[in-house]
Scaffold this active site. Structure first.
Site, PDB file in Angstrom:
ATOM      1  N   ALA A  66       0.866  -1.176   0.000  1.00 33.36           N
ATOM      2  CA  ALA A  66       0.000   0.000   0.000  1.00 33.36           C
ATOM      3  C   ALA A  66       0.905   1.227   0.000  1.00 33.36           C
ATOM      4  CB  ALA A  66      -0.885  -0.012   1.233  1.00 33.36           C
ATOM      5  N   GLY A 112       0.717  -5.099   1.022  1.00 36.39           N
ATOM      6  CA  GLY A 112      -0.485  -5.225   0.191  1.00 36.39           C
ATOM      7  C   GLY A 112      -0.228  -5.949  -1.116  1.00 36.39           C
ATOM      8  N   GLU A 115      -0.337  -9.534  -0.231  1.00 32.34           N
ATOM      9  CA  GLU A 115      -1.754  -9.845   0.059  1.00 32.34           C
ATOM     10  C   GLU A 115      -2.554  -9.964  -1.232  1.00 32.34           C
ATOM     11  OE1 GLU A 115      -1.821  -6.484   2.820  1.00 32.34           O
ATOM     12  OE2 GLU A 115      -2.624  -7.830   4.345  1.00 32.34           O
ATOM     13  N   GLU A 135       4.878  -4.923   7.229  1.00 33.43           N
ATOM     14  CA  GLU A 135       4.110  -3.888   7.933  1.00 33.43           C
ATOM     15  C   GLU A 135       4.635  -3.624   9.345  1.00 33.43           C
ATOM     16  OE1 GLU A 135       2.773  -6.309   6.106  1.00 33.43           O
ATOM     17  OE2 GLU A 135       1.053  -5.562   4.971  1.00 33.43           O
TER      18      GLU A 135
HETATM   19  N1  CO8 Z   1       4.568   3.230  -0.744  1.00 34.03           N
HETATM   20  C1  CO8 Z   1       5.006   4.410  -1.270  1.00 34.03           C
HETATM   21  N2  CO8 Z   1       6.191   4.564  -1.926  1.00 34.03           N
HETATM   22  C2  CO8 Z   1       6.951   3.477  -2.054  1.00 34.03           C
HETATM   23  C3  CO8 Z   1       6.576   2.210  -1.564  1.00 34.03           C
HETATM   24  C4  CO8 Z   1       5.321   2.106  -0.876  1.00 34.03           C
HETATM   25  N3  CO8 Z   1       4.851   0.952  -0.388  1.00 34.03           N
HETATM   26  N4  CO8 Z   1       7.551   1.319  -1.842  1.00 34.03           N
HETATM   27  C5  CO8 Z   1       8.513   1.995  -2.516  1.00 34.03           C
HETATM   28  N5  CO8 Z   1       8.152   3.297  -2.642  1.00 34.03           N
HETATM   29  C6  CO8 Z   1       8.895   4.369  -3.316  1.00 34.03           C
HETATM   30  C7  CO8 Z   1      10.100   4.812  -2.500  1.00 34.03           C
HETATM   31  O1  CO8 Z   1       9.717   5.756  -1.500  1.00 34.03           O
HETATM   32  C8  CO8 Z   1      10.985   5.415  -3.575  1.00 34.03           C
HETATM   33  O2  CO8 Z   1      10.480   6.715  -3.882  1.00 34.03           O
HETATM   34  P1  CO8 Z   1      11.553   7.903  -4.183  1.00 34.03           P
HETATM   35  O3  CO8 Z   1      12.258   7.468  -5.443  1.00 34.03           O
HETATM   36  O4  CO8 Z   1      10.670   9.101  -4.368  1.00 34.03           O
HETATM   37  O5  CO8 Z   1      12.452   7.970  -3.015  1.00 34.03           O
HETATM   38  C9  CO8 Z   1      10.714   4.534  -4.791  1.00 34.03           C
HETATM   39  O6  CO8 Z   1       9.464   3.871  -4.515  1.00 34.03           O
HETATM   40  C10 CO8 Z   1      11.778   3.477  -5.000  1.00 34.03           C
HETATM   41  O7  CO8 Z   1      11.941   2.777  -3.782  1.00 34.03           O
HETATM   42  P2  CO8 Z   1      13.363   2.614  -3.037  1.00 34.03           P
HETATM   43  O8  CO8 Z   1      14.268   3.750  -3.387  1.00 34.03           O
HETATM   44  O9  CO8 Z   1      13.084   2.377  -1.600  1.00 34.03           O
HETATM   45  O10 CO8 Z   1      13.881   1.295  -3.759  1.00 34.03           O
HETATM   46  P3  CO8 Z   1      14.911   0.223  -3.154  1.00 34.03           P
HETATM   47  O11 CO8 Z   1      15.272  -0.665  -4.289  1.00 34.03           O
HETATM   48  O12 CO8 Z   1      16.012   0.889  -2.410  1.00 34.03           O
HETATM   49  O13 CO8 Z   1      14.049  -0.613  -2.084  1.00 34.03           O
HETATM   50  C11 CO8 Z   1      12.095  -1.765  -1.318  1.00 34.03           C
HETATM   51  C12 CO8 Z   1      12.973  -1.400  -2.517  1.00 34.03           C
HETATM   52  C13 CO8 Z   1      12.881  -2.702  -0.388  1.00 34.03           C
HETATM   53  C14 CO8 Z   1      10.872  -2.507  -1.868  1.00 34.03           C
HETATM   54  C15 CO8 Z   1      11.700  -0.507  -0.540  1.00 34.03           C
HETATM   55  O14 CO8 Z   1      11.164   0.425  -1.472  1.00 34.03           O
HETATM   56  C16 CO8 Z   1      10.659  -0.736   0.503  1.00 34.03           C
HETATM   57  O15 CO8 Z   1      10.962  -1.237   1.563  1.00 34.03           O
HETATM   58  N6  CO8 Z   1       9.390  -0.337   0.233  1.00 34.03           N
HETATM   59  C17 CO8 Z   1       8.312  -0.417   1.188  1.00 34.03           C
HETATM   60  C18 CO8 Z   1       7.816  -1.835   1.311  1.00 34.03           C
HETATM   61  C19 CO8 Z   1       6.744  -1.921   2.379  1.00 34.03           C
HETATM   62  O16 CO8 Z   1       6.951  -1.645   3.532  1.00 34.03           O
HETATM   63  N7  CO8 Z   1       5.525  -2.346   1.960  1.00 34.03           N
HETATM   64  C20 CO8 Z   1       4.426  -2.504   2.837  1.00 34.03           C
HETATM   65  C21 CO8 Z   1       3.643  -1.250   2.924  1.00 34.03           C
HETATM   66  S1  CO8 Z   1       2.362  -1.342   4.145  1.00 34.03           S
HETATM   67  C22 CO8 Z   1       1.133  -2.211   3.386  1.00 34.03           C
HETATM   68  O17 CO8 Z   1       1.258  -2.650   2.279  1.00 34.03           O
HETATM   69  C23 CO8 Z   1      -0.102  -2.399   4.169  1.00 34.03           C
HETATM   70  C24 CO8 Z   1      -1.212  -3.066   3.347  1.00 34.03           C
HETATM   71  C25 CO8 Z   1      -2.508  -3.114   4.101  1.00 34.03           C
HETATM   72  C26 CO8 Z   1      -3.038  -1.752   4.322  1.00 34.03           C
HETATM   73  C27 CO8 Z   1      -4.359  -1.847   4.994  1.00 34.03           C
HETATM   74  C28 CO8 Z   1      -5.098  -0.518   4.959  1.00 34.03           C
HETATM   75  C29 CO8 Z   1      -4.863   0.320   6.149  1.00 34.03           C
END
Ligand code: CO8
Length: 261
Positions: A66, A112, A115, A135
Protein backbone atom coordinates in the site's frame (compact mmCIF):
# COMPACT_ATOMS: atom_id res chain seq x y z
CA UNK A 1 -11.62 1.76 -20.71
CA UNK A 2 -8.39 3.71 -20.19
CA UNK A 3 -6.73 3.70 -16.79
CA UNK A 4 -3.92 5.87 -15.43
CA UNK A 5 -2.05 3.46 -13.16
CA UNK A 6 -3.09 0.16 -14.71
CA UNK A 7 -2.60 -1.21 -18.22
CA UNK A 8 -4.96 -3.83 -19.59
CA UNK A 9 -3.82 -5.80 -22.63
CA UNK A 10 -5.23 -8.88 -24.33
CA UNK A 11 -3.68 -12.04 -25.73
CA UNK A 12 -6.60 -13.92 -27.23
CA UNK A 13 -8.96 -14.68 -24.37
CA UNK A 14 -6.38 -13.81 -21.70
CA UNK A 15 -6.38 -10.35 -20.08
CA UNK A 16 -3.08 -9.09 -18.69
CA UNK A 17 -3.49 -6.44 -15.98
CA UNK A 18 -0.24 -4.56 -15.30
CA UNK A 19 0.23 -2.21 -12.35
CA UNK A 20 1.98 0.65 -14.07
CA UNK A 21 3.55 2.99 -11.52
CA UNK A 22 7.16 1.77 -11.46
CA UNK A 23 8.46 5.04 -9.94
CA UNK A 24 6.90 3.98 -6.63
CA UNK A 25 7.39 0.26 -7.30
CA UNK A 26 3.70 -0.03 -8.22
CA UNK A 27 2.55 0.81 -4.69
CA UNK A 28 -1.24 0.66 -4.36
CA UNK A 29 -2.60 4.14 -3.64
CA UNK A 30 -6.29 4.99 -3.37
CA UNK A 31 -6.55 5.90 -7.07
CA UNK A 32 -4.94 2.63 -8.17
CA UNK A 33 -7.25 0.61 -5.91
CA UNK A 34 -10.26 2.41 -7.44
CA UNK A 35 -8.95 1.53 -10.90
CA UNK A 36 -8.28 -2.07 -9.88
CA UNK A 37 -11.86 -2.42 -8.69
CA UNK A 38 -13.16 -1.03 -12.02
CA UNK A 39 -10.82 -3.26 -14.09
CA UNK A 40 -11.96 -6.37 -12.24
CA UNK A 41 -15.65 -5.44 -12.69
CA UNK A 42 -15.05 -4.80 -16.40
CA UNK A 43 -13.22 -8.11 -16.96
CA UNK A 44 -15.84 -9.98 -14.96
CA UNK A 45 -18.54 -8.78 -17.37
CA UNK A 46 -16.50 -9.53 -20.50
CA UNK A 47 -17.39 -13.00 -21.76
CA UNK A 48 -14.44 -13.02 -24.16
CA UNK A 49 -12.02 -13.08 -21.18
CA UNK A 50 -11.39 -16.54 -19.76
CA UNK A 51 -8.36 -15.98 -17.55
CA UNK A 52 -6.59 -12.98 -16.02
CA UNK A 53 -2.91 -12.38 -15.24
CA UNK A 54 -1.84 -9.69 -12.76
CA UNK A 55 1.72 -8.36 -12.94
CA UNK A 56 3.78 -5.21 -12.34
CA UNK A 57 5.50 -2.83 -14.74
CA UNK A 58 9.28 -2.55 -14.63
CA UNK A 59 11.81 -5.11 -13.51
CA UNK A 60 11.81 -4.37 -9.80
CA UNK A 61 8.34 -4.83 -8.44
CA UNK A 62 5.06 -6.67 -8.69
CA UNK A 63 3.53 -4.38 -6.03
CA UNK A 64 5.62 -2.98 -3.13
CA UNK A 65 2.60 -2.59 -0.87
CA UNK A 66 0.00 0.00 0.00
CA UNK A 67 1.14 3.60 -0.47
CA UNK A 68 3.02 4.47 2.71
CA UNK A 69 2.28 8.21 2.25
CA UNK A 70 -1.43 7.43 2.50
CA UNK A 71 -0.89 5.12 5.48
CA UNK A 72 0.99 7.95 7.22
CA UNK A 73 -1.96 10.31 6.62
CA UNK A 74 -4.71 8.12 8.13
CA UNK A 75 -6.44 10.36 10.64
CA UNK A 76 -8.41 8.02 12.90
CA UNK A 77 -9.09 4.41 13.86
CA UNK A 78 -12.36 4.50 11.89
CA UNK A 79 -10.60 5.78 8.78
CA UNK A 80 -7.98 3.03 9.13
CA UNK A 81 -10.68 0.36 9.41
CA UNK A 82 -12.48 1.75 6.35
CA UNK A 83 -9.20 1.81 4.43
CA UNK A 84 -8.57 -1.87 5.22
CA UNK A 85 -12.16 -2.96 4.53
CA UNK A 86 -12.24 -1.23 1.15
CA UNK A 87 -9.06 -3.03 0.05
CA UNK A 88 -10.24 -6.35 1.46
CA UNK A 89 -13.48 -6.09 -0.52
CA UNK A 90 -11.57 -5.55 -3.76
CA UNK A 91 -9.34 -8.55 -3.01
CA UNK A 92 -12.43 -10.67 -2.19
CA UNK A 93 -13.79 -9.80 -5.65
CA UNK A 94 -10.56 -11.08 -7.21
CA UNK A 95 -10.58 -14.23 -5.08
CA UNK A 96 -14.21 -15.00 -5.93
CA UNK A 97 -14.22 -13.96 -9.57
CA UNK A 98 -15.61 -16.68 -11.85
CA UNK A 99 -12.43 -16.42 -13.97
CA UNK A 100 -9.09 -17.65 -12.64
CA UNK A 101 -6.57 -14.97 -11.74
CA UNK A 102 -2.84 -15.74 -11.92
CA UNK A 103 -0.28 -13.54 -10.14
CA UNK A 104 2.90 -13.23 -12.23
CA UNK A 105 5.21 -11.93 -9.51
CA UNK A 106 7.97 -10.08 -11.34
CA UNK A 107 9.78 -8.57 -8.34
CA UNK A 108 8.89 -7.25 -4.88
CA UNK A 109 5.51 -8.46 -3.59
CA UNK A 110 5.39 -6.80 -0.19
CA UNK A 111 2.64 -5.92 2.25
CA UNK A 112 -0.48 -5.23 0.19
CA UNK A 113 1.36 -6.62 -2.84
CA UNK A 114 1.87 -9.99 -1.16
CA UNK A 115 -1.75 -9.84 0.06
CA UNK A 116 -2.91 -9.18 -3.50
CA UNK A 117 -0.91 -12.14 -4.80
CA UNK A 118 -2.42 -14.34 -2.08
CA UNK A 119 -5.95 -13.38 -3.22
CA UNK A 120 -5.09 -14.74 -6.68
CA UNK A 121 -5.72 -18.38 -7.59
CA UNK A 122 -2.18 -19.35 -8.64
CA UNK A 123 1.13 -17.58 -7.98
CA UNK A 124 4.13 -17.81 -10.33
CA UNK A 125 7.24 -15.94 -9.24
CA UNK A 126 10.28 -14.81 -11.18
CA UNK A 127 13.42 -16.20 -9.58
CA UNK A 128 14.57 -12.75 -8.41
CA UNK A 129 11.23 -11.91 -6.71
CA UNK A 130 11.06 -11.13 -3.01
CA UNK A 131 7.97 -11.55 -0.89
CA UNK A 132 7.00 -10.50 2.60
CA UNK A 133 4.70 -8.71 5.00
CA UNK A 134 6.94 -5.88 6.28
CA UNK A 135 4.11 -3.89 7.93
CA UNK A 136 5.55 -4.57 11.40
CA UNK A 137 8.50 -2.34 10.45
CA UNK A 138 6.04 0.54 9.96
CA UNK A 139 4.36 -0.05 13.33
CA UNK A 140 1.26 -1.53 11.72
CA UNK A 141 -0.15 -4.96 10.83
CA UNK A 142 -1.30 -6.36 7.48
CA UNK A 143 -4.79 -5.09 6.66
CA UNK A 144 -5.67 -6.51 3.26
CA UNK A 145 -6.17 -10.08 4.50
CA UNK A 146 -2.52 -10.96 5.19
CA UNK A 147 -3.02 -12.17 8.76
CA UNK A 148 -5.69 -14.55 7.44
CA UNK A 149 -4.60 -15.75 3.98
CA UNK A 150 -0.91 -16.19 4.87
CA UNK A 151 -1.51 -18.77 7.68
CA UNK A 152 -4.03 -20.56 5.44
CA UNK A 153 -1.34 -20.90 2.76
CA UNK A 154 1.80 -21.57 4.76
CA UNK A 155 0.63 -22.53 8.27
CA UNK A 156 0.38 -20.46 11.46
CA UNK A 157 4.02 -20.75 12.54
CA UNK A 158 5.50 -19.60 9.24
CA UNK A 159 2.89 -16.84 8.94
CA UNK A 160 3.81 -15.59 12.40
CA UNK A 161 7.51 -15.77 11.54
CA UNK A 162 6.96 -13.62 8.41
CA UNK A 163 4.46 -11.16 9.92
CA UNK A 164 6.19 -10.70 13.29
CA UNK A 165 9.68 -10.24 11.84
CA UNK A 166 8.76 -8.44 8.61
CA UNK A 167 11.45 -10.53 6.90
CA UNK A 168 11.48 -10.62 3.12
CA UNK A 169 12.00 -14.05 1.58
CA UNK A 170 13.29 -15.18 -1.79
CA UNK A 171 11.09 -16.73 -4.45
CA UNK A 172 12.74 -20.10 -3.75
CA UNK A 173 11.94 -19.86 -0.03
CA UNK A 174 8.37 -18.78 -0.90
CA UNK A 175 8.08 -21.90 -3.08
CA UNK A 176 9.42 -24.11 -0.29
CA UNK A 177 6.79 -22.90 2.20
CA UNK A 178 3.90 -22.85 -0.30
CA UNK A 179 3.51 -19.09 -0.62
CA UNK A 180 4.05 -19.35 -4.39
CA UNK A 181 3.27 -22.31 -6.63
CA UNK A 182 6.02 -22.04 -9.27
CA UNK A 183 9.34 -20.22 -9.67
CA UNK A 184 10.68 -19.61 -13.17
CA UNK A 185 13.64 -17.70 -14.64
CA UNK A 186 12.73 -14.01 -14.83
CA UNK A 187 12.90 -13.91 -18.64
CA UNK A 188 10.33 -16.71 -18.84
CA UNK A 189 7.82 -15.37 -16.32
CA UNK A 190 5.22 -13.92 -18.68
CA UNK A 191 5.49 -16.85 -21.10
CA UNK A 192 4.97 -19.30 -18.25
CA UNK A 193 2.00 -17.33 -16.89
CA UNK A 194 0.44 -16.96 -20.35
CA UNK A 195 0.95 -20.64 -21.17
CA UNK A 196 -0.78 -21.63 -17.94
CA UNK A 197 -3.58 -19.11 -18.52
CA UNK A 198 -4.13 -20.41 -22.09
CA UNK A 199 -4.30 -23.99 -20.88
CA UNK A 200 -6.96 -23.11 -18.29
CA UNK A 201 -8.80 -20.90 -20.82
CA UNK A 202 -9.11 -23.89 -23.18
CA UNK A 203 -11.18 -25.82 -20.61
CA UNK A 204 -14.95 -25.65 -20.12
CA UNK A 205 -15.50 -22.19 -18.54
CA UNK A 206 -18.32 -23.24 -16.21
CA UNK A 207 -16.32 -26.22 -14.99
CA UNK A 208 -13.36 -23.90 -14.31
CA UNK A 209 -15.55 -21.37 -12.49
CA UNK A 210 -17.40 -23.94 -10.37
CA UNK A 211 -14.28 -25.94 -9.53
CA UNK A 212 -12.71 -22.69 -8.31
CA UNK A 213 -15.83 -21.86 -6.28
CA UNK A 214 -15.98 -25.35 -4.82
CA UNK A 215 -12.34 -25.15 -3.68
CA UNK A 216 -12.81 -21.64 -2.25
CA UNK A 217 -16.04 -22.39 -0.39
CA UNK A 218 -14.94 -25.86 0.70
CA UNK A 219 -11.58 -24.80 2.08
CA UNK A 220 -13.37 -22.47 4.53
CA UNK A 221 -15.69 -25.12 5.97
CA UNK A 222 -15.66 -28.64 7.44
CA UNK A 223 -15.13 -31.64 5.12
CA UNK A 224 -18.67 -33.04 5.29
CA UNK A 225 -20.29 -29.69 4.46
CA UNK A 226 -17.63 -29.02 1.84
CA UNK A 227 -18.26 -32.35 0.11
CA UNK A 228 -22.02 -31.72 0.18
CA UNK A 229 -21.32 -28.36 -1.48
CA UNK A 230 -19.12 -30.09 -4.06
CA UNK A 231 -21.93 -32.56 -4.83
CA UNK A 232 -24.32 -29.63 -5.48
CA UNK A 233 -21.77 -28.00 -7.79
CA UNK A 234 -21.27 -31.36 -9.51
CA UNK A 235 -25.04 -31.58 -10.01
CA UNK A 236 -25.05 -28.11 -11.57
CA UNK A 237 -22.20 -29.00 -13.95
CA UNK A 238 -24.13 -32.11 -15.05
CA UNK A 239 -26.80 -29.74 -16.38
CA UNK A 240 -24.41 -28.08 -18.84
CA UNK A 241 -24.03 -28.65 -22.58
CA UNK A 242 -20.27 -28.73 -22.04
CA UNK A 243 -20.62 -31.89 -19.91
CA UNK A 244 -22.29 -33.65 -22.86
CA UNK A 245 -19.70 -32.23 -25.28
CA UNK A 246 -16.68 -33.12 -23.09
CA UNK A 247 -17.74 -36.71 -22.44
CA UNK A 248 -18.93 -37.27 -26.03
CA UNK A 249 -15.71 -35.85 -27.48
CA UNK A 250 -13.67 -38.21 -25.29
CA UNK A 251 -15.67 -41.23 -26.45
CA UNK A 252 -15.46 -40.09 -30.10
CA UNK A 253 -11.67 -39.53 -29.71
CA UNK A 254 -11.80 -35.89 -30.84
CA UNK A 255 -10.99 -32.55 -29.13
CA UNK A 256 -13.95 -31.04 -27.24
CA UNK A 257 -15.47 -27.75 -28.39
CA UNK A 258 -16.60 -26.08 -25.19
CA UNK A 259 -19.16 -23.26 -25.33
CA UNK A 260 -19.48 -22.17 -21.72
CA UNK A 261 -23.10 -23.36 -21.63
N1 CO8 B 1 4.57 3.23 -0.74
C1 CO8 B 1 5.01 4.41 -1.27
N2 CO8 B 1 6.19 4.56 -1.93
C2 CO8 B 1 6.95 3.48 -2.05
C3 CO8 B 1 6.58 2.21 -1.56
C4 CO8 B 1 5.32 2.11 -0.88
N3 CO8 B 1 4.85 0.95 -0.39
N4 CO8 B 1 7.55 1.32 -1.84
C5 CO8 B 1 8.51 2.00 -2.52
N5 CO8 B 1 8.15 3.30 -2.64
C6 CO8 B 1 8.90 4.37 -3.32
C7 CO8 B 1 10.10 4.81 -2.50
O1 CO8 B 1 9.72 5.76 -1.50
C8 CO8 B 1 10.99 5.41 -3.58
O2 CO8 B 1 10.48 6.71 -3.88
P1 CO8 B 1 11.55 7.90 -4.18
O3 CO8 B 1 12.26 7.47 -5.44
O4 CO8 B 1 10.67 9.10 -4.37
O5 CO8 B 1 12.45 7.97 -3.01
C9 CO8 B 1 10.71 4.53 -4.79
O6 CO8 B 1 9.46 3.87 -4.52
C10 CO8 B 1 11.78 3.48 -5.00
O7 CO8 B 1 11.94 2.78 -3.78
P2 CO8 B 1 13.36 2.61 -3.04
O8 CO8 B 1 14.27 3.75 -3.39
O9 CO8 B 1 13.08 2.38 -1.60
O10 CO8 B 1 13.88 1.29 -3.76
P3 CO8 B 1 14.91 0.22 -3.15
O11 CO8 B 1 15.27 -0.67 -4.29
O12 CO8 B 1 16.01 0.89 -2.41
O13 CO8 B 1 14.05 -0.61 -2.08
C11 CO8 B 1 12.10 -1.77 -1.32
C12 CO8 B 1 12.97 -1.40 -2.52
C13 CO8 B 1 12.88 -2.70 -0.39
C14 CO8 B 1 10.87 -2.51 -1.87
C15 CO8 B 1 11.70 -0.51 -0.54
O14 CO8 B 1 11.16 0.43 -1.47
C16 CO8 B 1 10.66 -0.74 0.50
O15 CO8 B 1 10.96 -1.24 1.56
N6 CO8 B 1 9.39 -0.34 0.23
C17 CO8 B 1 8.31 -0.42 1.19
C18 CO8 B 1 7.82 -1.84 1.31
C19 CO8 B 1 6.74 -1.92 2.38
O16 CO8 B 1 6.95 -1.64 3.53
N7 CO8 B 1 5.53 -2.35 1.96
C20 CO8 B 1 4.43 -2.50 2.84
C21 CO8 B 1 3.64 -1.25 2.92
S1 CO8 B 1 2.36 -1.34 4.15
C22 CO8 B 1 1.13 -2.21 3.39
O17 CO8 B 1 1.26 -2.65 2.28
C23 CO8 B 1 -0.10 -2.40 4.17
C24 CO8 B 1 -1.21 -3.07 3.35
C25 CO8 B 1 -2.51 -3.11 4.10
C26 CO8 B 1 -3.04 -1.75 4.32
C27 CO8 B 1 -4.36 -1.85 4.99
C28 CO8 B 1 -5.10 -0.52 4.96
C29 CO8 B 1 -4.86 0.32 6.15
Amino acid sequence: MEYENILVTREGNIAIVTFNHPKVLNALDHATMTELSAVIAELDQDNSVRCIILTGAGEKAFVAGADINELRAIASAAEGADFATRGQNIFFKIENLSKPVIAAINGYALGGGCELAMACDIRIAADHAKLGQPEINLGIIPGYGGTQRLPRLVGKGRAKWLILTGDMISAQEALRIGLVDFVVPTAELMNAATELACKIASKAPLAVAWAKRSINVGSETDLVTACAYEACQFGLICGTEDRIEGTTAFLEKRPAQFKGK
